[in-house]
Design an enzyme around this catalytic site. Structure first.
Site, PDB file in Angstrom:
ATOM      1  N   ASP A  55       3.769  -5.921 -14.931  1.00  0.00           N
ATOM      2  CA  ASP A  55       3.311  -4.967 -13.913  1.00  0.00           C
ATOM      3  C   ASP A  55       3.624  -3.559 -14.404  1.00  0.00           C
ATOM      4  OD1 ASP A  55       2.505  -3.660 -11.627  1.00  0.00           O
ATOM      5  OD2 ASP A  55       4.265  -4.221 -10.460  1.00  0.00           O
ATOM      6  N   TYR A 110       4.498  -2.407  -1.602  1.00  0.00           N
ATOM      7  CA  TYR A 110       5.157  -1.702  -0.495  1.00  0.00           C
ATOM      8  C   TYR A 110       5.627  -2.659   0.599  1.00  0.00           C
ATOM      9  CZ  TYR A 110       6.435   2.014   2.679  1.00  0.00           C
ATOM     10  OH  TYR A 110       7.164   2.838   3.496  1.00  0.00           O
ATOM     11  N   HIS A 163       1.159  -6.978 -11.419  1.00  0.00           N
ATOM     12  CA  HIS A 163       1.558  -6.684 -10.039  1.00  0.00           C
ATOM     13  C   HIS A 163       1.157  -7.817  -9.102  1.00  0.00           C
ATOM     14  CE1 HIS A 163       2.945  -3.775  -7.080  1.00  0.00           C
ATOM     15  NE2 HIS A 163       1.845  -3.964  -6.363  1.00  0.00           N
ATOM     16  N   GLY A 202       0.827  -1.208   0.000  1.00  0.00           N
ATOM     17  CA  GLY A 202       0.000   0.000   0.000  1.00  0.00           C
ATOM     18  C   GLY A 202       0.862   1.260   0.000  1.00  0.00           C
TER      19      GLY A 202
END
Length: 1048
Positions: free
Chosen positions: A406, A220, A458, A124
């Site tokens: 991605d 993240y 991703h 995130g």
């Protein structure tokens, strides 16, 4: 002509229904990364190595709950016969603050007591590991469209491990705190809370104490994973008997280093044909992305332009559809439904589901991502590479993996980050395999392994679940992904190796005898060639079709086979388009006509046909020619004719046209275009050159050539070679070392000879392409065990087999007026290519000659073609050195980026996003839509018809409307005019739209297209009630502008 490929007229109304899928996680990560790039947020740039901590026993926190209470008897809507245990609940990490983290455990379905424990973390920051990782990616279940029931994920990671999903930090998913200040958090608090969670969770589940333990995450979590591992190992130093038995970590498409992230992203955009050469060069020259450097005005301008070109592309998969866009149909890309996050949101916010999950009465609903959490993130270092280096020296397993499509944290960002670590290679880059296909690539460094997953975005386990599970299994088993070897492509390989003797020069067309001298005695007539119906064709066919032979050499008995599909919409007014496939030696009718752009597709039974709603004969009369003799149904009675080449092919094609137009005189002087792909990059310009040569001496020549277009074409051997190897490298298909070896040792110019070192490096690069479908880097192979009921892009990779069965049926050949040829029909006749005589190293001088002739010249490329990649086209155009008229910009199809275009002086280049050279993939996406539109058709059908129309619609516009665009200061006034047109009558609306478009400032920039899209969206909403002829008027107006100024 301003638009390439099957999406062309579709470009016209391309913008009319842009919709985004659930944007929660997309928005969170995009905005977080944007702020990091701009360096506008104040964040702690340094996270110190883990300090000495208090004793682990001090992390024990009083708990409410037990393993027995946390056990899930069954989730609402789950399928029957579940053979594993699942638990969920809370672990308190701060009793005073009332801070508790939610978890979900899926124990292994295969001997759980012997399997390791894997902690999964999403990023995130602020995104749910359970809802995203557990329900969208690697967990045991997926949510159905109804948002109420579940289906079993056959590639779930709990097949091989016990998987623990943790919602962290507090405020994410179902995790919470009773202290609002806890929602202002950062990296350090997150890792401390995660460690506290693990220590206390293992008290609840003591069987996992000292069990082999791994931490894995994506995005993240490229911060969370190594930081948590560092903290665990720090405690391990002072407490060797620590219950957390860490064995390894893996991060996927992860944020590891800001500098590598930023430079890698823009290089990915450029190498994947998503930004222009000029913008990329501006970034290279003006931007310094290191942590110490400050941004510059010039850098900001170039990066902003590059970023604007990524609008309406799904951040997590460059080539995916958007959820609920009008391009989204019943066949999701890769079999993954892009609307899945919506279904998960509905499911997890159901009271019955939350009760089953033991969710507490938390102060917020479940969300995929918390915008609040990331908006107030406190500490976040610019790089975690020093922690990685520390972990690499600790003896644990360290893996970095990347899905290679991605978009938001591209594979290049991982490669550039690893380059900064500077660790030696143990096992060089190689392809690894899953069920007979290349699953990706791997390279083993000293204490570090890097793996790519081919065709994955991703969310690697979402887009390529089988490949992801294979990779993950290799990781926890301590082995490299499985590799093997295969054979390579011979024709281009021979050209690269210069092992074949071929005539390197094709002279400009010499003065020819009069075209009338090309007339050859014929057997056959238009009436005899007419097809009453093809066996198995669907009902309601509203166009005429013909097929038969035209003799091109009576003495040799050489005759070429053709198939004509006249337009389904007013054929006397439509142009004639000649389509040529390449090879050399491949069938234009079987491949081009039955697999790509023709009116029919062959069904799996090999006996019946389905209608292709995007057939090019919607907007043109399309003529498919099997050339040279020996290809498809074409033949010769003289065996030496099968030893042929470029020159005989163009001479025979010209002879065919002259004689065919005697049989079909209505096409004499009709606007005529030539289009083709692959090796037809030779055929098309060579034939056009010959036609124009005759036109000089015979101005009244019956062949009225107006333009040419070549797709994913072989234009120049030097750029074919360099462009292919650069494509392999930039798409993570070969290693840095092999690519550098090619760059340093290879000279692909026509004059140069090969070297032993070059041969070694190119052979290594070529071997890495084994078991990848030559015509689509990310496609499945036909009949591989990886091929399921959801073919990639809706296109069935076995279509060529169905065509082979159909065209070799006696009944079919009789209907097609096929003669008793000395061979069966084949997609490609390989001995034709094997004995090819003359083939110049380049046709660029011919292309340049045609550019000066006044005809339209287009080059287009699908951007994931593997055998003649988009880079080969771009490099070839660079050699022409023609000035730019309209700079690079994205064009749109149904609210999504359809590709990119740039208009040069007398030449247009366009890319088609997620398309390939040989296969028209978009067609199948709308296979159930209607194709016959009448005044009584429904609004939906009329809307659909307005989206139809392909490449040559632009060519068919004769320029009756000469529109001049008057520049204004901004788009505000035109937008206002359209907004105020809501009460205007239908015809006035069409006129207002035209007037608005003609006053629009059109500067060719990516940003400007957003205004155009907004304007047309508004106009579209106001025109829903228009009669169909008025819709066509609006379409014609827009088309005229496209004709003059290129696609929006």
């Amino acid at each position: 002509m301003k638009v390439p490929s099957v999406l062309s007229l579709v470009l016209i109304l391309c913008h009319l229904s842009a919709q985004l899928c659930d944007a929660g996680e997309v928005d969170v990560l995009r905005e977080f990364l944007k702020s990091r790039r701009a360096k506008t947020r104040v964040i702690n740039r340094g996270l110190e190595p883990a300090e000495k901590q208090r004793s682990v026993s001090k992390f024990i926190v009083p708990q409410v709950g037990s393993k027995e209470d946390d056990k899930i008897s069954a989730l609402p809507g789950q399928p029957s016969e579940i053979n594993f245990d699942q638990y969920s609940g809370y672990v308190t990490v701060d009793a005073n603050a009332g801070r508790a983290l939610f978890y979900y455990l899926a124990e292994s379905s295969n001997d759980a007591t012997t399997k390791p424990l894997v902690l999964w973390l999403n990023g995130g920051p602020g995104c749910s590991s359970f809802g995203n990782g557990g329900m969208v990616e690697l967990g045991p279940f997926r949510v159905n469209k109804d948002g109420k029931t579940l289906w079993r994920n056959p590639f779930t990671w709990n097949n091989v491990a016990n998987v623990l999903f943790l919602e962290s930090p507090a405020g994410v998913g179902f995790s919470y705190s009773n202290t609002s200040s806890d929602y202002t958090t950062g990296d350090e608090k997150t890792r401390q809370d995660s460690f506290t969670f693990l220590v206390n969770w293992m008290e609840r589940f003591p069987e996992y104490k000292h069990r082999d333990f791994y931490v894995v995450g994506e995005s993240y979590a490229g911060h969370y994973v190594p930081q948590l591992a560092q903290l665990i190992l720090s405690h391990k130093k002072t407490k060797p008997n620590l219950v957390i038995n860490l064995q390894g970590i893996a991060t996927g498409n992860a944020l590891l280093d800001d500098e590598a992230m930023t430079s890698g992203s823009y290089d990915f955009y450029w190498t994947h044909a998503l930004i222009s050469d000029e913008v990329h060069q501006g970034i290279v020259l003006n931007c310094n992305f290191s942590a110490e450097a400050s941004t510059s005005v010039a850098c900001d301008e170039y990066t902003s332009e590059a970023d604007s070109c990524q609008a309406n592309i799904y951040d997590y998969n460059t080539y995916s559809q958007l959820c609920n866009s009008s391009a989204y149909t019943s066949l999701p890309i890769d079999g993954f439904d892009p609307c899945t996050p919506d279904y998960v949101d509905n499911y997890l916010n159901t009271a019955e589901v939350q009760k089953a999950l033991n969710v507490r009465d938390i102060p917020h609903s479940w969300e995929s991502c918390s915008g609040y959490i990331h908006g107030f993130w406190q500490d976040s270092p610019d790089t975690v590479l020093p922690i990685f280096q520390e972990l690499m020296q600790s003896g644990i397993r360290v893996w970095i993996y990347s899905g290679d499509v991605d978009h938001i944290l591209a594979v290049t960002t991982s490669r550039y980050a690893i380059d900064k670590i500077k660790t030696p290679i143990k096992t060089p880059w190689y392809p690894w395999f899953f069920q007979g296909e290349v699953g990706g690539y791997a390279v083993e460094y000293q204490n570090l392994t890097f793996v790519t997953v081919r065709g994955a975005g991703h969310f690697v386990p979402s887009y390529q679940p089988g490949r992801a599970l294979t990779m993950f299994s290799s990781f926890i088993n301590g082995t490299l992904p499985p590799g093997e070897v295969d054979v390579l492509r011979e024709f281009l390989k021979a050209r690269r190796a210069k092992a074949r003797i071929i005539n390197l020069g094709l002279e400009p067309a010499e003065k020819q005898r009069s075209a009338s001298k090309f007339i050859v005695p014929q057997v056959g007539s238009k009436e005899n060639d007419k097809i009453s119906a093809l066996p198995g064709q669907p009902s309601g066919v509203n166009f005429a079709q013909y097929s038969g032979y035209v003799t091109v050499d009576a003495n040799a008995g050489r005759a070429l086979f053709y198939y004509l599909a006249e337009s389904s919409n007013d054929p006397p007014t439509k142009p004639l388009v000649l389509w040529l496939n390449g090879g050399p030696g491949c069938s234009s009718f079987g491949n081009g006509g039955m697999v790509e752009l023709g009116p029919f597709r062959v069904n799996k039974d090999g006996k019946t046909l389905s209608r292709n709603p995007f057939a090019w004969n919607n907007v043109a009369n399309v003529l498919f020619l099997e050339s040279p003799a020996g290809v498809g149904f074409s033949y010769s009675n003289t065996s030496s004719d099968y030893h042929t080449g470029d020159e005989k092919t163009r001479q025979d094609s010209f002879t065919f046209l002259v004689n065919w137009m005697e049989r079909f005189p209505e096409y004499k002087h009709r606007d005529f275009y030539i289009a083709g792909e692959s090796y037809a990059g030779h055929y098309v310009p060579q034939l056009a050159q010959l036609i124009l040569s005759h036109k000089k001496t015979e101005p009244n020549l019956v062949i009225n050539l107006q333009g040419i277009a070549t797709g994913n074409a072989l234009l120049d051997d030097e750029t074919m070679n360099s462009g292919s190897y650069d494509f392999y490298w930039t798409h993570a298909l070969i290693s840095d070392e092999v690519h550098q070896g090619i760059v340093s040792n290879c000279n692909f110019s026509a004059e140069a000879s090969t070297s032993e070192a070059c041969d070694e490096y190119t052979s290594e690069a070529d071997s890495c392409q084994a078991n990848i479908y030559d015509y689509n880097t990310y496609s499945q192979l036909c009949n591989s065990s990886a091929y399921f009921s959801h073919p990639i892009d809706g296109f069935d990779p076995c279509s060529a087999d169905y065509v082979f069965n159909y065209l070799n049926t006696a009944e079919i050949q009789k209907a097609l007026n096929v003669r008793d040829v000395p061979h069966s029909w084949e997609s490609c006749r390989y001995y034709i290519g094997a004995f090819w005589q003359d083939s110049p190293n380049t046709v660029l001088p011919i292309v340049q000659e045609l550019m000066q002739s006044g005809i339209r010249v287009w080059i287009y490329s699908g951007d994931i073609d593997h055998i003649l990649p988009v880079t080969t086209s771009r490099y070839a155009i660079d050699k022409i050195k023609t000035p730019i008229k309209t700079p690079w910009y994205p064009w749109f199809f149904q609210g999504e980026v359809g590709g990119y275009a740039v208009e040069y002086q007398n030449l247009t280049f366009a890319t088609i996003k997620f398309h390939v050279g040989v296969l028209d993939l978009d067609v199948a996406l709308y296979s159930e839509k209607p194709t016959v539109i009448t005044e009584s058709s429904s609004d939906e059908e009329k809307s659909y018809y307005n989206r139809l129309g392909l490449m040559f619609m632009q060519m068919n516009i004769v320029g009756n409307i000469k529109t001049t665009l008057f520049k204004t200061e901004s788009a505000k006034e035109p937008l206002k005019l359209v907004k105020e047109s809501s009460q205007i009558a239908d015809k006035s609306l069409a006129g207002t739209l035209m007037g608005t478009l003609t006053t629009m400032k059109f500067d060719g920039s990516c940003t400007m297209h957003k205004h155009v899209i907004e304007m047309i969206n508004i106009a579209r909403l106001k025109s829903l009630g228009m009669k169909v002829e008025h819709n066509f008027l609006v379409q014609f107006i827009i088309n005229s502008l496209l004709f003059e100024y290129g696609p929006f």
